[in-house]
Design a protein around this motif. Structure first.
Motif, PDB file in Angstrom:
ATOM      1  N   ARG A 168       0.840  -1.210   0.000  1.00 45.24           N
ATOM      2  CA  ARG A 168       0.000   0.000   0.000  1.00 45.24           C
ATOM      3  C   ARG A 168       0.870   1.254   0.000  1.00 45.24           C
ATOM      4  NH1 ARG A 168      -3.172  -3.654   2.908  1.00 45.24           N
ATOM      5  NH2 ARG A 168      -5.328  -3.793   2.140  1.00 45.24           N
ATOM      6  N   ARG A 169       1.950   1.211   0.743  1.00 45.57           N
ATOM      7  CA  ARG A 169       2.869   2.347   0.735  1.00 45.57           C
ATOM      8  C   ARG A 169       3.540   2.469  -0.636  1.00 45.57           C
ATOM      9  NH1 ARG A 169       5.122   6.068   3.793  1.00 45.57           N
ATOM     10  NH2 ARG A 169       7.303   6.657   3.481  1.00 45.57           N
ATOM     11  N   MET A 170       3.826   1.343  -1.259  1.00 46.02           N
ATOM     12  CA  MET A 170       4.375   1.359  -2.613  1.00 46.02           C
ATOM     13  C   MET A 170       3.443   2.099  -3.563  1.00 46.02           C
ATOM     14  SD  MET A 170       5.057  -1.912  -5.143  1.00 46.02           S
ATOM     15  CE  MET A 170       3.263  -2.130  -5.401  1.00 46.02           C
ATOM     16  N   GLU A 171       2.155   1.826  -3.466  1.00 47.26           N
ATOM     17  CA  GLU A 171       1.155   2.522  -4.286  1.00 47.26           C
ATOM     18  C   GLU A 171       1.204   4.018  -4.026  1.00 47.26           C
ATOM     19  OE1 GLU A 171      -2.182   4.439  -5.815  1.00 47.26           O
ATOM     20  OE2 GLU A 171      -1.414   2.504  -6.517  1.00 47.26           O
ATOM     21  N   TRP A 172       1.251   4.418  -2.746  1.00 46.28           N
ATOM     22  CA  TRP A 172       1.239   5.834  -2.373  1.00 46.28           C
ATOM     23  C   TRP A 172       2.475   6.545  -2.910  1.00 46.28           C
ATOM     24  CZ3 TRP A 172       4.307   8.668   1.203  1.00 46.28           C
ATOM     25  CH2 TRP A 172       3.812   9.945   1.514  1.00 46.28           C
ATOM     26  N   LEU A 173       3.630   5.931  -2.740  1.00 45.26           N
ATOM     27  CA  LEU A 173       4.872   6.542  -3.218  1.00 45.26           C
ATOM     28  C   LEU A 173       4.881   6.653  -4.745  1.00 45.26           C
ATOM     29  CD1 LEU A 173       7.371   4.644  -0.887  1.00 45.26           C
ATOM     30  CD2 LEU A 173       6.868   7.100  -0.804  1.00 45.26           C
ATOM     31  N   ALA A 174       4.528   5.568  -5.419  1.00 43.53           N
ATOM     32  CA  ALA A 174       4.564   5.553  -6.885  1.00 43.53           C
ATOM     33  C   ALA A 174       3.519   6.493  -7.476  1.00 43.53           C
ATOM     34  CB  ALA A 174       4.357   4.134  -7.399  1.00 43.53           C
ATOM     35  N   ARG A 175       2.381   6.640  -6.791  1.00 44.14           N
ATOM     36  CA  ARG A 175       1.344   7.555  -7.286  1.00 44.14           C
ATOM     37  C   ARG A 175       1.865   8.988  -7.273  1.00 44.14           C
ATOM     38  NH1 ARG A 175      -2.820   6.029 -10.195  1.00 44.14           N
ATOM     39  NH2 ARG A 175      -2.785   4.205  -8.835  1.00 44.14           N
ATOM     40  N   GLY A 176       2.580   9.358  -6.203  1.00 45.11           N
ATOM     41  CA  GLY A 176       3.125  10.706  -6.129  1.00 45.11           C
ATOM     42  C   GLY A 176       4.123  10.986  -7.237  1.00 45.11           C
ATOM     43  N   VAL A 177       5.002  10.023  -7.514  1.00 46.93           N
ATOM     44  CA  VAL A 177       5.967  10.194  -8.599  1.00 46.93           C
ATOM     45  C   VAL A 177       5.263  10.248  -9.946  1.00 46.93           C
ATOM     46  CG1 VAL A 177       7.870   9.059  -9.826  1.00 46.93           C
ATOM     47  CG2 VAL A 177       7.908   9.213  -7.338  1.00 46.93           C
ATOM     48  N   THR A 178       4.235   9.409 -10.117  1.00 47.44           N
ATOM     49  CA  THR A 178       3.479   9.397 -11.380  1.00 47.44           C
ATOM     50  C   THR A 178       2.842  10.752 -11.651  1.00 47.44           C
ATOM     51  OG1 THR A 178       3.057   7.018 -11.292  1.00 47.44           O
ATOM     52  CG2 THR A 178       1.508   8.341 -12.567  1.00 47.44           C
ATOM     53  N   ILE A 179       2.300  11.374 -10.619  1.00 45.72           N
ATOM     54  CA  ILE A 179       1.713  12.711 -10.782  1.00 45.72           C
ATOM     55  C   ILE A 179       2.769  13.691 -11.273  1.00 45.72           C
ATOM     56  CG2 ILE A 179       0.714  14.661  -9.533  1.00 45.72           C
ATOM     57  CD1 ILE A 179      -0.701  12.551  -7.731  1.00 45.72           C
TER      58      ILE A 179
END
Length: 366
Positions: A168-179
Motif C-alpha cells: 500500500r505504501r508502494m502505491e502511495w509513493l509511486a502515485r506521487g511520482v506518477t503525478i
C-alpha cells in the motif's frame, strides 16, 4: 504456447476494454504498438505459467495513472523498456517472461508489446481479473507477493526505484511520482517466480479477453444480440454470470482528474424516462445505484457498452446523449474471499455498502 495474429490481438483488445469496467485506459494505443511489432516480423507468444520452469523470473509490465491522461499524452513504447531494464539491473536477473497486472484496458496490451519487442513469452494470467485503480489491488498482494522492488519510468527516460515491504505504501509513493511525471508512468513490479504466478494469479484471463472480443465481433457480423451472445459465452468460464443491468441514455457526466485518478459519476435515464441509474467511478466503475439501492458493486464488473453495437465505452469517453447498456459480470471465487474483499471490495474504496454478489442482486435474492 500460442502465437497471436493481428485478428487475435484486435479481439483481445476489444475484450480487455470490456474487462476494464470503464477504466484501465483505452487499449487502442497499446494495440497499435503491438501490431507494429507483428508487422515488423516479431512474434507475440502467450503461455500458461505451467509451461515455464518453476523458478523462471516473471516481471509484469504496465502503465500507471489516470486514463484521461494517456489519451493526450501518448507513449512512445520506450518507457516500459526503461522500467523493465532498471528492475532487471536491481535484481541482477533477466526476465524470462512478462505478464499483465490487470487484464482490462491498456495494461492487457503493454505486456504483449513488450513480449514481442523483447522476444519473451507473455503469461496468460493476471492479478486483478479486470481493472482496478491501485497497485495493491492484486491477487499477488493478497496471497503474499511483494510488489517491490518496483521501477517507474516516464517519457523523458527518467526512472525511479522503490523498495518497501508495504504494497500500500508502494502505491502511495509511486502515485506521487506518477503525478510529477505528468499523470502517467510506466512500471515494472511484483517480480516473482513462475511458481508464485501459479499460486497467486487468476489464470487464463488474456484468453478470456480474446474470447469476449471474438464473441462480440462475431455477434455483430451475424447481426445477433451481442449481449445475449456474451451471457452465453461467459457461462462456461470461471466468471460464470453475465447480465444486462440497465439500458438508457447518458443524461449527466461529472468527471475530474484528482490525485492521479479519474473520478466522477455518470447518470443514465431509461428510454421511457421513468428510471435512472447512477454509476460512480474511480478510473473504473465501482458501484451502480438506482433509487439509492445498489444494483452492482465491486469487485464484480460493471461495464458500459454501446447499446447498438455492443462496443465498450470507457469512463473518459462517456458523453451526454450516448445510448448505453450497463452489463454486469460476476468475478471468480478467488476474488471473493474475505482477504480479497478487504483489498478491493467496497470498503477499500470508502463505499458504505456491503458486498453482495451481482447474481444475487440481479436475481432478487439479496
Amino acid at each position: 504456447m500460442r502465437e497471436l495474429t493481428t485478428v487475435d490481438l484486435r479481439d483481445l483488445a476489444l475484450g480487455a476494454t470490456v474487462l476494464g469496467t470503464g477504466g484501465g485506459g483505452d487499449p487502442y494505443i497499446g494495440r497499435l504498438l503491438a501490431e507494429r511489432q507483428l508487422r515488423s516480423g516479431r512474434r507475440i507468444r502467450v503461455v500458461s505459467a505451467d509451461e515455464l520452469d518453476a523458478d523462471a523470473l516473471v516481471i509484469p509490465t504496465s502503465m500507471m495513472g489516470a486514463p484521461t491522461v494517456i489519451v493526450e499524452k501518448l507513449p512512445s513504447g520506450t518507457e516500459n523498456v526503461t522500467a523493465l531494464r532498471a528492475l532487471e539491473a536491481r535484481l541482477g536477473r533477466t526476465a524470462a517472461a512478462t505478464m499483465p497486472v490487470e487484464c482490462g484496458g491498456v495494461n492487457s496490451m503493454i505486456p504483449l508489446y513488450m513480449g514481442a519487442l523483447l522476444d519473451i513469452p507473455v503469461v496468460d494470467a493476471d492479478g486483478m481479473g479486470r481493472a482496478f485503480p491501485e497497485l495493491q489491488m492484486e491477487t499477488f498482494h493478497i496471497y503474499g507477493v511483494s510488489g517491490s522492488p518496483m521501477t517507474v519510468a516516464d517519457d523523458k527516460g527518467d526512472a525511479a526505484l522503490f523498495e518497501t515491504g508495504d504494497n500500500r505504501r508502494m502505491e502511495w509513493l509511486a502515485r506521487g511520482v506518477t503525478i510529477r511525471m505528468g499523470g502517467a508512468s510506466y512500471v515494472s513490479m511484483y517480480p516473482m517466480t513462475a511458481a508464485e504466478v501459479r499460486r497467486t494469479a487468476i489464470p487464463g484471463t488474456l484468453g478470456l479477453a480474446q474470447a469476449i472480443g471474438r464473441t462480440l465481433r462475431e455477434a455483430r457480423e451475424a447481426h445477433r444480440d451481442p449481449f445475449a451472445a456474451l451471457t452465453e459465452m461467459l457461462g462456461s468460464t470461471i466468471y460464470r454470470h453475465g447480465a444486462v443491468l440497465f439500458r438508457g441514455k447518458v443524461v449527466d457526466v461529472e468527471r475530474r482528474t484528482v490525485e492521479g485518478f479519474a473520478r466522477g459519476t455518470a447518470t443514465l435515464e431509461s428510454f421511457t424516462g421513468t428510471d435512472r441509474l447512477q454509476l460512480t467511478f474511480q478510473n473504473e466503475h465501482l458501484v451502480a445505484r438506482s433509487d439509492g439501492e445498489v444494483r452492482a458493486i465491486v469487485p464484480d464488473l460493471i461495464c458500459t457498452l454501446d447499446s447498438e453495437t455492443g462496443m465498450p465505452v470507457t469512463t473518459e469517453s462517456l458523453r451526454y446523449g450516448m445510448r448505453i447498456t450497463v452489463y454486469t459480470i460476476s468475478t471468480p471465487e478467488l476474488m471473493r474471499t474475505p482477504s480479497a474483499l478487504e483489498t478491493f471490495g467496497p470498503a477499500a474504496f470508502g463505499l458504505p455498502d456491503a458486498y453482495i454478489p451481482v447474481e444475487d442482486l440481479v436475481n432478487g435474492d439479496a
